[in-house]
Design a protein around this motif. Structure first.
Motif, mmCIF file in Angstrom:
data_model
loop_
_atom_site.group_PDB
_atom_site.id
_atom_site.type_symbol
_atom_site.label_atom_id
_atom_site.label_comp_id
_atom_site.label_asym_id
_atom_site.label_seq_id
_atom_site.Cartn_x
_atom_site.Cartn_y
_atom_site.Cartn_z
ATOM 1 N N SER A 59 0.852 -1.182 0.000
ATOM 2 C CA SER A 59 0.000 0.000 0.000
ATOM 3 C C SER A 59 0.894 1.240 0.000
ATOM 4 C CB SER A 59 -0.935 -0.025 1.210
ATOM 5 O OG SER A 59 -0.177 -0.071 2.400
ATOM 6 N N CYS A 60 0.341 2.349 0.364
ATOM 7 C CA CYS A 60 1.054 3.624 0.306
ATOM 8 C C CYS A 60 2.288 3.626 1.200
ATOM 9 C CB CYS A 60 0.116 4.758 0.712
ATOM 10 S SG CYS A 60 0.809 6.395 0.455
ATOM 11 N N GLU A 61 3.380 4.129 0.646
ATOM 12 C CA GLU A 61 4.622 4.318 1.389
ATOM 13 C C GLU A 61 4.967 5.804 1.358
ATOM 14 O OE1 GLU A 61 7.210 0.447 0.744
ATOM 15 O OE2 GLU A 61 6.420 1.191 -1.175
ATOM 16 N N TYR A 62 5.807 6.220 2.278
ATOM 17 C CA TYR A 62 6.146 7.638 2.419
ATOM 18 C C TYR A 62 6.625 8.231 1.097
ATOM 19 C CZ TYR A 62 8.085 11.854 4.573
ATOM 20 O OH TYR A 62 8.366 13.160 4.923
ATOM 21 N N GLU A 63 7.431 7.499 0.359
ATOM 22 C CA GLU A 63 7.985 8.028 -0.891
ATOM 23 C C GLU A 63 6.930 8.172 -1.996
ATOM 24 O OE1 GLU A 63 9.033 3.691 -0.368
ATOM 25 O OE2 GLU A 63 9.471 5.481 0.782
ATOM 26 N N ASP A 64 5.720 7.685 -1.774
ATOM 27 C CA ASP A 64 4.640 7.847 -2.746
ATOM 28 C C ASP A 64 3.942 9.205 -2.624
ATOM 29 O OD1 ASP A 64 4.808 5.241 -3.889
ATOM 30 O OD2 ASP A 64 3.717 4.431 -2.159
ATOM 31 N N LEU A 65 4.111 9.889 -1.523
ATOM 32 C CA LEU A 65 3.300 11.071 -1.230
ATOM 33 C C LEU A 65 3.527 12.229 -2.196
ATOM 34 C CD1 LEU A 65 3.532 10.879 2.632
ATOM 35 C CD2 LEU A 65 1.635 10.156 1.173
ATOM 36 N N VAL A 66 4.767 12.562 -2.461
ATOM 37 C CA VAL A 66 5.020 13.667 -3.390
ATOM 38 C C VAL A 66 4.572 13.310 -4.809
ATOM 39 C CG1 VAL A 66 6.802 15.124 -4.456
ATOM 40 C CG2 VAL A 66 6.775 14.791 -1.969
ATOM 41 N N PRO A 67 4.887 12.117 -5.328
ATOM 42 C CA PRO A 67 4.354 11.781 -6.657
ATOM 43 C C PRO A 67 2.816 11.825 -6.731
ATOM 44 C CG PRO A 67 6.124 10.284 -6.089
ATOM 45 C CD PRO A 67 5.844 11.107 -4.858
ATOM 46 N N ILE A 68 2.158 11.465 -5.656
ATOM 47 C CA ILE A 68 0.690 11.559 -5.621
ATOM 48 C C ILE A 68 0.267 13.021 -5.720
ATOM 49 C CG2 ILE A 68 -1.312 11.332 -4.093
ATOM 50 C CD1 ILE A 68 -0.072 8.608 -3.199
ATOM 51 N N ALA A 69 0.913 13.890 -4.953
ATOM 52 C CA ALA A 69 0.572 15.321 -4.997
ATOM 53 C C ALA A 69 0.881 15.920 -6.367
ATOM 54 C CB ALA A 69 1.310 16.072 -3.894
#
Length: 186
Positions: A59-69
């Protein structure tokens, strides 16, 4: 790492559907889009994370947050070229920021900056008063009220204009229309 784009200016009304998982944001965004005869920006994270889950089981990992934004903001900016007087965004950088704090107890600086600088006319904070529906990505049915409070605190901390939207089905939709009408009457 790609930077989160600035928001493109828009002369119409930009509204974010915002709040915990399984509160009907996507359904309400679809209803409002039809009502106002415009377009919506879908939740980028849903497809991004579903693809990740399907491929890796993660599932979501910390390094996914900026690419999501980044993906969310690009989709929003692209949508502005065809939106009429309204644009409905099914989530935004502030939502991703709140989730980051809830899941990782920290958030990327660039995500916080994007959330702080985001400019929307209104956030519709959806209440947790409808049944929770399970799927591959949802995981906190027992924390709904706590998550709602986190989301509201995010709005307060970042001084965003918002209305809480409660009720099920048609009542929820009508309450959202009322909140938008009050915004337009000011």
């Amino acid at each position: 790492m790609e930077k989160i784009p600035q928001q493109t200016a828009f002369k119409g009304v930009k509204i974010v559907l915002y709040g915990p998982e399984s509160t009907g944001k996507s359904t309400l965004a679809r209803q409002l889009t039809e009502h106002f005869e415009t377009i919506k920006v879908d939740e980028f994270a849903r497809d991004y994370l579903q693809e990740k889950f399907d491929q890796t089981g993660k599932s979501c990992e910390y390094e996914d947050l900026v690419p999501i934004a980044v993906g969310q903001r690009k989709a929003e900016n692209d949508a502005l070229t065809t939106a009429n007087n309204h644009l409905f965004c099914d989530t935004d950088a502030l939502e991703t920021y709140v989730y980051s704090l809830a899941y990782f107890d920290k958030a990327p600086v660039e995500l916080e900056e994007a959330a702080r600088k985001s400019d929307y006319d209104l956030y519709l904070l959806l209440d947790v008063d409808i049944p929770w529906v399970a799927d591959d990505l949802r995981d906190r049915p027992e924390d709904r009220k706590q998550m709602f409070e986190r989301f509201e605190n995010g709005l307060l901390d970042f001084q965003k204009k918002y209305s809480i939207i409660s009720g099920a089905g048609e009542e929820r939709f009508k309450n959202a229309i009322t909140a938008i009408k009050k915004l337009k009457d000011k």
